[in-house]
Design a protein around this motif. Sequence first.
Motif, PDB file in Angstrom:
ATOM      1  N   THR A 337       1.148  67.987   4.481  1.00 17.14           N
ATOM      2  CA  THR A 337       0.295  68.421   3.375  1.00 17.14           C
ATOM      3  C   THR A 337       0.913  69.595   2.630  1.00 17.14           C
ATOM      4  N   ALA A 338       1.597  70.500   3.346  1.00 17.87           N
ATOM      5  CA  ALA A 338       2.216  71.648   2.691  1.00 17.87           C
ATOM      6  C   ALA A 338       3.337  71.228   1.758  1.00 17.87           C
ATOM      7  N   ALA A 339       4.028  70.123   2.082  1.00 17.59           N
ATOM      8  CA  ALA A 339       5.170  69.681   1.272  1.00 17.59           C
ATOM      9  C   ALA A 339       4.754  68.919   0.018  1.00 17.59           C
ATOM     10  N   ILE A 340       3.515  68.438  -0.034  1.00 18.55           N
ATOM     11  CA  ILE A 340       3.053  67.670  -1.195  1.00 18.55           C
ATOM     12  C   ILE A 340       2.527  68.647  -2.244  1.00 18.55           C
ATOM     13  N   SER A 341       3.094  68.577  -3.436  1.00 16.37           N
ATOM     14  CA  SER A 341       2.763  69.563  -4.471  1.00 16.37           C
ATOM     15  C   SER A 341       1.297  69.506  -4.888  1.00 16.37           C
ATOM     16  N   LEU A 408       6.833  77.199  -2.179  1.00 17.99           N
ATOM     17  CA  LEU A 408       7.056  75.774  -2.013  1.00 17.99           C
ATOM     18  C   LEU A 408       7.650  75.488  -0.640  1.00 17.99           C
ATOM     19  N   PHE A 409       7.097  74.492   0.044  1.00 18.58           N
ATOM     20  CA  PHE A 409       7.732  73.925   1.223  1.00 18.58           C
ATOM     21  C   PHE A 409       8.623  72.786   0.725  1.00 18.58           C
ATOM     22  N   VAL A 410       9.943  72.927   0.869  1.00 20.69           N
ATOM     23  CA  VAL A 410      10.879  71.972   0.271  1.00 20.69           C
ATOM     24  C   VAL A 410      10.600  70.563   0.784  1.00 20.69           C
ATOM     25  N   THR A 411      10.466  70.398   2.089  1.00 20.72           N
ATOM     26  CA  THR A 411      10.039  69.128   2.688  1.00 20.72           C
ATOM     27  C   THR A 411       9.145  69.464   3.882  1.00 20.72           C
ATOM     28  N   HIS A 412       8.751  68.437   4.626  1.00 20.03           N
ATOM     29  CA  HIS A 412       7.888  68.672   5.787  1.00 20.03           C
ATOM     30  C   HIS A 412       8.692  69.003   7.045  1.00 20.03           C
ATOM     31  N   SER A 413       9.958  69.310   6.907  1.00 20.55           N
ATOM     32  CA  SER A 413      10.834  69.538   8.051  1.00 20.55           C
ATOM     33  C   SER A 413      10.390  70.739   8.874  1.00 20.55           C
ATOM     34  N   SER A 670       8.669  44.335   9.399  1.00 17.66           N
ATOM     35  CA  SER A 670       8.015  44.614   8.117  1.00 17.66           C
ATOM     36  C   SER A 670       6.988  45.730   8.251  1.00 17.66           C
ATOM     37  N   VAL A 671       6.280  45.772   9.377  1.00 14.29           N
ATOM     38  CA  VAL A 671       5.304  46.829   9.603  1.00 14.29           C
ATOM     39  C   VAL A 671       6.015  48.175   9.773  1.00 14.29           C
ATOM     40  N   CYS A 672       7.109  48.188  10.519  1.00  9.83           N
ATOM     41  CA  CYS A 672       7.876  49.420  10.696  1.00  9.83           C
ATOM     42  C   CYS A 672       8.419  49.920   9.357  1.00  9.83           C
ATOM     43  N   ALA A 673       8.847  48.993   8.504  1.00  8.31           N
ATOM     44  CA  ALA A 673       9.355  49.389   7.193  1.00  8.31           C
ATOM     45  C   ALA A 673       8.257  50.012   6.354  1.00  8.31           C
ATOM     46  N   ARG A 674       7.041  49.452   6.424  1.00  3.43           N
ATOM     47  CA  ARG A 674       5.919  50.016   5.667  1.00  3.43           C
ATOM     48  C   ARG A 674       5.577  51.415   6.159  1.00  3.43           C
ATOM     49  N   LEU A 675       5.566  51.614   7.473  1.00  6.43           N
ATOM     50  CA  LEU A 675       5.279  52.927   8.037  1.00  6.43           C
ATOM     51  C   LEU A 675       6.388  53.919   7.705  1.00  6.43           C
ATOM     52  N   ALA A 676       7.637  53.455   7.705  1.00  6.31           N
ATOM     53  CA  ALA A 676       8.766  54.333   7.385  1.00  6.31           C
ATOM     54  C   ALA A 676       8.692  54.795   5.941  1.00  6.31           C
ATOM     55  N   ARG A 677       8.339  53.909   5.038  1.00  3.75           N
ATOM     56  CA  ARG A 677       8.217  54.292   3.631  1.00  3.75           C
ATOM     57  C   ARG A 677       7.073  55.293   3.438  1.00  3.75           C
ATOM     58  N   THR A 719      11.694  56.273   1.303  1.00  2.00           N
ATOM     59  CA  THR A 719      10.807  57.323   1.799  1.00  2.00           C
ATOM     60  C   THR A 719      10.779  58.488   0.813  1.00  2.00           C
ATOM     61  N   ARG A 720       9.606  59.034   0.566  1.00  4.40           N
ATOM     62  CA  ARG A 720       9.466  60.138  -0.381  1.00  4.40           C
ATOM     63  C   ARG A 720      10.307  61.333   0.038  1.00  4.40           C
ATOM     64  N   TRP A 721      10.792  62.089  -0.977  1.00  2.78           N
ATOM     65  CA  TRP A 721      11.599  63.270  -0.706  1.00  2.78           C
ATOM     66  C   TRP A 721      10.850  64.270   0.161  1.00  2.78           C
ATOM     67  N   GLU A 722       9.536  64.413  -0.028  1.00  2.00           N
ATOM     68  CA  GLU A 722       8.758  65.395   0.732  1.00  2.00           C
ATOM     69  C   GLU A 722       8.794  65.119   2.232  1.00  2.00           C
ATOM     70  N   PHE A 723       9.056  63.864   2.626  1.00  3.91           N
ATOM     71  CA  PHE A 723       9.037  63.497   4.039  1.00  3.91           C
ATOM     72  C   PHE A 723      10.446  63.318   4.603  1.00  3.91           C
ATOM     73  N   THR A 724      11.428  63.926   3.961  1.00  7.27           N
ATOM     74  CA  THR A 724      12.805  63.903   4.445  1.00  7.27           C
ATOM     75  C   THR A 724      12.998  64.989   5.491  1.00  7.27           C
ATOM     76  N   GLU A 725      13.658  64.637   6.585  1.00  7.31           N
ATOM     77  CA  GLU A 725      13.979  65.622   7.614  1.00  7.31           C
ATOM     78  C   GLU A 725      15.269  66.338   7.216  1.00  7.31           C
ATOM     79  N   ILE A 726      15.245  67.672   7.212  1.00  8.13           N
ATOM     80  CA  ILE A 726      16.401  68.464   6.804  1.00  8.13           C
ATOM     81  C   ILE A 726      16.684  69.526   7.863  1.00  8.13           C
ATOM     82  N   SER A 727      17.963  69.665   8.186  1.00  4.91           N
ATOM     83  CA  SER A 727      18.411  70.741   9.061  1.00  4.91           C
ATOM     84  C   SER A 727      19.347  71.636   8.252  1.00  4.91           C
TER      85      SER A 727
END
Length: 805
Positions: A337-341, A408-413, A670-677, A719-727
């Motif tokens: 929620t913090a990553a979504i503008s 801003l929280f850049v992503t949800h990482s 197909s279900v995993c792909a929907r959840l991943a997106r 997958t949306r940018w907000e839900f990208t994992e970043i290190s």
Amino acid sequence: MVRFVASQSETPPRTWVYPSGRTDGAFRAFKVADLLRSNPKVNLYEWKSIRFPSKTLSSDLQAISPPYIAISHVWGYGAEVDSAAYTGGMMIRRLRIKIKSPPYYKDISWVGLVQIANAAAQLGAGWIWLDFLCIDQKAASGSEVPFQICIMRDIYENAASVVVMIGGIPRVQSVGTPTGWMDRAWTLQESFVNWRQTWVYVLWPGPPGSTSVRDTAGNRYPLMIVTGEPNKRLIRLRDLLDMADNNFSAPYSNVVVLDGLYAAPTRKYVPRHALRTAIHPNRLISAAGIWRSMFLRTSGHPVDIVYSVMLCFGLQIDPFRDVRTYKDLFRDLARKTAAISKIGPSWFTINGVGGSRYPRDPISRILPRCPDTLANGQPVYTSNAGPSRWVGRYVDAFDDYIDRFDMLFVTHSHPHIINARMFSFGPWSNFRIINSRRGIAKISLKTNRGRLYYHAPGLTAGTSNVQVVYVGRVGKAQVGTYLTPIGGRTTGDRRFVLFIQWDRIQGRWNVLGDGVFVINSGSTFKPPTSRWILTIGAAAQTVRDKWPSQRTSGPYQLDRWAIQRFKYHDYGVVPLKDWNYRRPMDKLISWVGAKPQKVKQARWTKLQMKFRLSGLSNNALKTRLKKPGRLYLVSGMGSRPARISTPTTTMLTQMGHLRMTYAYSDWKKSVCARLARAGIEGILIPKADSRRRATAEYYVAVIYGEYMVYLMSKPHLKTRWEFTEISVIPYRKANRPIINRNYIVQPPPQPSPLTWNEWETGLQQRAILQQQAFARQQLALVLRQRIALAMQPRCAPRLFFYRRC
């Protein structure tokens, strides 16, 4: 396509059991007309095509004709319903339903089902959705319950109306007795997603034909009469919430049915006010109310608290219950929620804007700590230093919220990557405490002067290494008539700020507290012009406290792309090893680029990972899934593909890693792909083949900033940018391990690594060169203008001179 599933009449009495052949997760409903017969009957039908992960789920539900209503209720019946529905320990006109948990059955009453049918007919509905009958409650495994959770929001949101049986299904109850409906997790979602058409079904003590009622203050509230039920009324939820804050004269009683069972006697209004704020058309006001209301909820399965709230925000949180704990899911929800503008970190105002006193999460250091909620227990905060305290003491009942987030929280990482503007907090800030107990002080932040209402233990005028982060502007929701001003915090230009301190010894940021900065009247708030990037949380990088951000637009709100060369400049990702193989293949390193490359967007590379599930019991599989993997970023002097365990001339230095999680529930690809997106974290393992083997895909990319390198991963390309994992990984750090030391043959002469002094000197020299180049450009521009002026004919008119030649 609609097909018949099951049938049950009141006589002869039988236990409701689902037959075989149902479709997992499909939408089901039963007819209203069949319950209005002399011998009531439940005829259950199923829409096989309306199920997760259908892309037309909402439109298909809206197309059902006649429309359906959805029922909101509680499994634990209220005291008034219990006393009226049972006689001699037996439910009157009982319908018994088999469930999967002890005592393995649940009794409801045909009395309540008929009352619901009358309300549905009054609202113009022809179908009824009730979880007791429309979800297989005995399904202990499989996709039935997870799929139904995924479409729960759609069911309530697209219903013609939502009818609240506030005391339970057995029968309608009055407004003068409290129930546990306000305390339950799922009722928050059920009352929120379709709040304009949510009706509470109650017994009404007024005249039989009354269609409205007035309180002692003169406010009028409409009532809907139910045909066939003369002493019952349908009242809109938002009206009933407002009625609970006012008094009524006889024969009417005050409304206490929405007070809940866990609220402290002096704070009965807190749950009501939180829900009233949640059902607001403004999304940011609503988000603040949802978080406040969530903290007051409980459930037989604490993870359901998160699952219910995620649907209010329109998010998809990991549905694999056996792998993720309640606290993990809570952190995931708060980060997403913090990553979504359009939502932002609305949890900042759970305790209001005058300083948050709730404990913070020890891993995140900035998120609120997850309440210690036991099954069906009161949500509390426990500590070793004192007794447990009800969470409602930390929930604000006023209508302050942040109406524009600047931080801003850049992503949800995790660790958090934050892009923000900050003030330095020093002796010049003129920090003068007015009331230490209430947390009031006078303060100056550069040219901004005003009062600070805060809670930050240990913050004094002499505190060093402190930054004041500008979070956002504070507004007033103006919800209802029960909210009153508090000590100047509700007037003037108000800005929410966060106090953080850099620990130089441990190399990390500590959050001291927060508060609201009220600007002096007649002044205009002037935030800093420059923005900075920092990381907060456990396992965050410890090299830099902050670094400048020169990208404030677009999805990549990070520092500027790197263009200078470094001695170690070729970077690659070591793919995750295949899982549960005796001799896993040594995979090629995926070279993702070189630092001198000037790229304008991330270049995603698809990688694969194989899983062998044979030989693993369910418990062993769950234990293995809980152990995260590590995606390593390495650097070398060559760009040829290499393996770690193969003789090579390339020295591979480990730069850092990204934590990767796994999830598996025997679901189709197909279900995993929907959840991943939708943003599920980590790698989703699809259903295994006949040999108990599966292959999962994930994507990696690297962004080379001027100060840091960012290793990124996501489970799906869309997958949306907000839900990208970043290190976040520093370029230079001492004692980096060489991961292929034993396999280097004829090692080439390696240049000595850059020291920090050399790094800083190089940046300063580059800045000087840029300034010199800019000066030369300005000089050339002036010379060109003078030459052009000299080339003009003498008779040409000149500025401010009107003489002729």
